[in-house]
Design an enzyme around this catalytic site. Structure first.
Site, mmCIF file in Angstrom:
data_model
loop_
_atom_site.group_PDB
_atom_site.id
_atom_site.type_symbol
_atom_site.label_atom_id
_atom_site.label_comp_id
_atom_site.label_asym_id
_atom_site.label_seq_id
_atom_site.Cartn_x
_atom_site.Cartn_y
_atom_site.Cartn_z
ATOM 1 N N LYS A 1 -5.245 0.532 8.652
ATOM 2 C CA LYS A 1 -6.607 0.185 9.045
ATOM 3 C C LYS A 1 -6.566 -0.856 10.152
ATOM 4 C CE LYS A 1 -8.400 0.995 4.360
ATOM 5 N NZ LYS A 1 -9.046 0.388 3.172
ATOM 6 N N TRP B 1 0.831 -1.206 0.000
ATOM 7 C CA TRP B 1 0.000 0.000 0.000
ATOM 8 C C TRP B 1 0.868 1.260 0.000
ATOM 9 C CZ3 TRP B 1 -3.735 2.099 -1.962
ATOM 10 C CH2 TRP B 1 -4.599 3.026 -1.369
ATOM 11 N N GLY C 1 -10.461 3.705 2.105
ATOM 12 C CA GLY C 1 -11.401 3.503 1.009
ATOM 13 C C GLY C 1 -11.212 2.150 0.350
ATOM 14 N N THR D 1 -13.551 -5.561 -0.170
ATOM 15 C CA THR D 1 -12.802 -6.466 0.700
ATOM 16 C C THR D 1 -13.523 -7.783 0.931
ATOM 17 O OG1 THR D 1 -12.065 -4.460 1.836
ATOM 18 C CG2 THR D 1 -11.490 -6.530 2.854
ATOM 19 N N ARG E 1 12.001 0.373 5.816
ATOM 20 C CA ARG E 1 12.726 -0.062 7.012
ATOM 21 C C ARG E 1 13.993 -0.840 6.659
ATOM 22 N NH1 ARG E 1 10.697 -0.981 12.178
ATOM 23 N NH2 ARG E 1 8.548 -0.917 11.390
ATOM 24 N N VAL F 1 0.744 -9.102 6.103
ATOM 25 C CA VAL F 1 -0.068 -8.985 7.315
ATOM 26 C C VAL F 1 -1.548 -9.064 6.962
ATOM 27 C CG1 VAL F 1 -0.702 -7.474 9.230
ATOM 28 C CG2 VAL F 1 1.680 -7.568 8.452
ATOM 29 N N LYS G 1 -14.077 -3.702 8.558
ATOM 30 C CA LYS G 1 -14.297 -4.379 7.269
ATOM 31 C C LYS G 1 -13.360 -5.567 7.092
ATOM 32 C CE LYS G 1 -10.569 -2.758 4.849
ATOM 33 N NZ LYS G 1 -9.759 -3.327 3.767
#
Length: 325
Positions: free
Chosen positions: A102, A16, A130, A242, A36, A273, A185
Site C-alpha cells: 500500500k 503481512w 483491506g 488504521t 530476502r 516500515v 489511509k
C-alpha cells in the site's frame, strides 16, 4: 522441494507476507514464502511475527519461484520496483501477480499496479487491500479484503483461490480507488493519531477521518475510479481500522508525534516500515498534478516535514471557509 497440487508463492516475509502465507495455507495450497535474508529451510517462526508457528504447508526459501498458480507480492511499495523486476526474470509467463503493498512510489507517485505495468509488462495483475492487521490474519481470526483487477473475471478467480472461512475476499474492478485508498489511509492515520496524541479529542478524529474520505474520493475520481468504492472494505473499512487501532504503525506514530516526540526519534526506535511517512509527499504531488484539493493530506505532510506546528495545522484546517457537504 517438489510441489504437488495448488501452489501459491508469497514474495516478502515481513509481518503481512507471513500472515498471508498462513492464510494461503488454510486454503489447502502449498505455499512458498520468499525471504530476502538467508534462513534455515525448516524454520517455523519468523522475526516479524513472533509467536506465529508457520503451517507445515509453508516452505520458506531465498529463491524466487519459477512456477505457481498465483504470486502475492508483499514487499514495501518503495522496493516493489526492484523486487518485481527481479521476480519477472524468474517467473514463467502468464502467472498472475497480486500486489499486496500500500502506498505510492516516491519520485514517480505511481500506484503499485502502475509500477508492475513497467516491470512486468503483459502479466496479469491484481491488487489486494483491506482492513487487516497481520497478526490477526496469521492467527486465523475473521477478516475480509478486496481483490481488484481491471479484468473482473480474473479478480473473481483469484479471490476464489485465496478465500477461506477466516479470510473472505470480495472482487472488484476499481483498481484506481482500491489502490489510492490503501495509500491515503496511512497518511490519514498519522493525522488521526496526531489528533489523539495532542489531546484534541475523539470528535476531532472522527471529523478528520470523515473529511479525508471526501478528499480520497475526489482523488479516486480524478484517476478514473469510483467514489462509491470508498464505502467498501478498501476504503472506509481500512480507514476505521488504521485510524483507531493501536496496532496500526501509522496511527501509533501519529499519537507519538501528537505527544511531542520528533519524527526522527520515532523512526529511529522502529524496525518496521511506516508507509505513510514516505507516501505523504508522493500523494500531495499526485493531487497537485491532478489539480485536486486535499487540505488534510497536505497538512499532515507539512506536519511530517516540520513546516507546520500542531497548533498551526489545527488553525489552518479549522479556519478554512465552511463549505457544503
Amino acid at each position: 522441494m517438489t510441489m504437488t497440487g495448488r501452489h501459491i508463492a508469497v514474495i516478502g516475509a515481513g509481518a503481512w507476507g507471513t500472515a498471508l502465507a498462513c492464510a494461503a495455507a488454510r486454503t489447502g495450497a502449498n505455499v512458498t514464502l520468499w525471504m530476502r535474508s538467508p534462513v534455515a529451510p525448516d524454520v517455523r517462526e519468523l522475526p516479524r511475527l513472533p509467536g506465529i508457528h508457520l503451517p507445515d504447508a509453508v516452505h520458506v526459501t531465498g529463491e524466487f519461484p519459477t512456477q505457481a498458480d498465483l504470486v502475492l507480492l508483499v514487499v514495501p511499495v518503495q522496493t516493489a520496483r526492484q523486487v518485481s523486476a527481479a521476480l519477472e526474470q524468474s517467473l514463467a509467463p502468464g502467472i498472475p501477480v497480486i500486489t499486496c503493498c500500500k502506498g505510492l512510489e516516491q519520485g514517480t507517485s505511481l500506484l503499485p499496479l502502475d509500477v508492475l505495468a513497467e516491470t512486468m509488462p503483459g502479466r496479469p495483475t491484481a491488487v489486494l487491500s483491506g482492513p487487516n492487521f497481520a497478526i490477526e490474519v496469521a492467527q486465523g481470526l475473521p477478516a475480509a479484503a478486496t481483490l481488484a483487477s481491471a479484468d473482473l473475471s480474473l479478480a473473481q478467480h483469484l479471490a476464489s483461490q485465496l478465500n477461506s472461512s477466516s479470510f473472505r475476499l470480495y472482487a472488484s474492478q476499481d483498481t484506481a480507488a482500491v489502490q489510492l485508498a490503501g495509500a491515503a489511509k496511512n497518511v490519514v492515520a498519522i493525522g488521526a493519531g496526531i489528533v489523539i496524541g495532542a489531546g484534541l479529542g475523539e470528535n476531532g478524529r472522527a471529523a478528520l477521518i470523515t473529511r479525508a474520505v471526501a478528499e480520497i474520493a475526489r482523488l479516486a475520481e480524478a484517476l478514473g475510479g469510483r467514489a462509491s468504492t470508498l464505502a467498501g472494505l478498501s476504503g472506509v473499512g481500512d480507514l476505521i481500522l488504521t485510524c483507531t487501532g493501536r496496532g496500526s504503525r501509522n496511527y501509533s506514530l501519529g499519537v507519538e508525534l501528537g505527544e511531542g516526540r520528533s519524527l526522527a526519534d520515532i523512526l529511529a526506535s522502529r524496525t518496521t516500515v511506516t508507509e505513510g511517512v514516505l507516501t505523504a509527499p508522493a500523494l500531495v504531488a499526485l493531487a497537485q498534478s491532478l489539480n485536486v484539493q486535499v487540505p488534510i493530506i497536505e497538512t499532515v505532510t507539512h506536519l511530517l516535514s516540520e513546516k507546520l506546528t500542531i497548533d498551526e495545522a489545527r488553525s489552518l484546517l479549522l479556519d478554512r471557509p465552511p463549505t457544503v457537504e
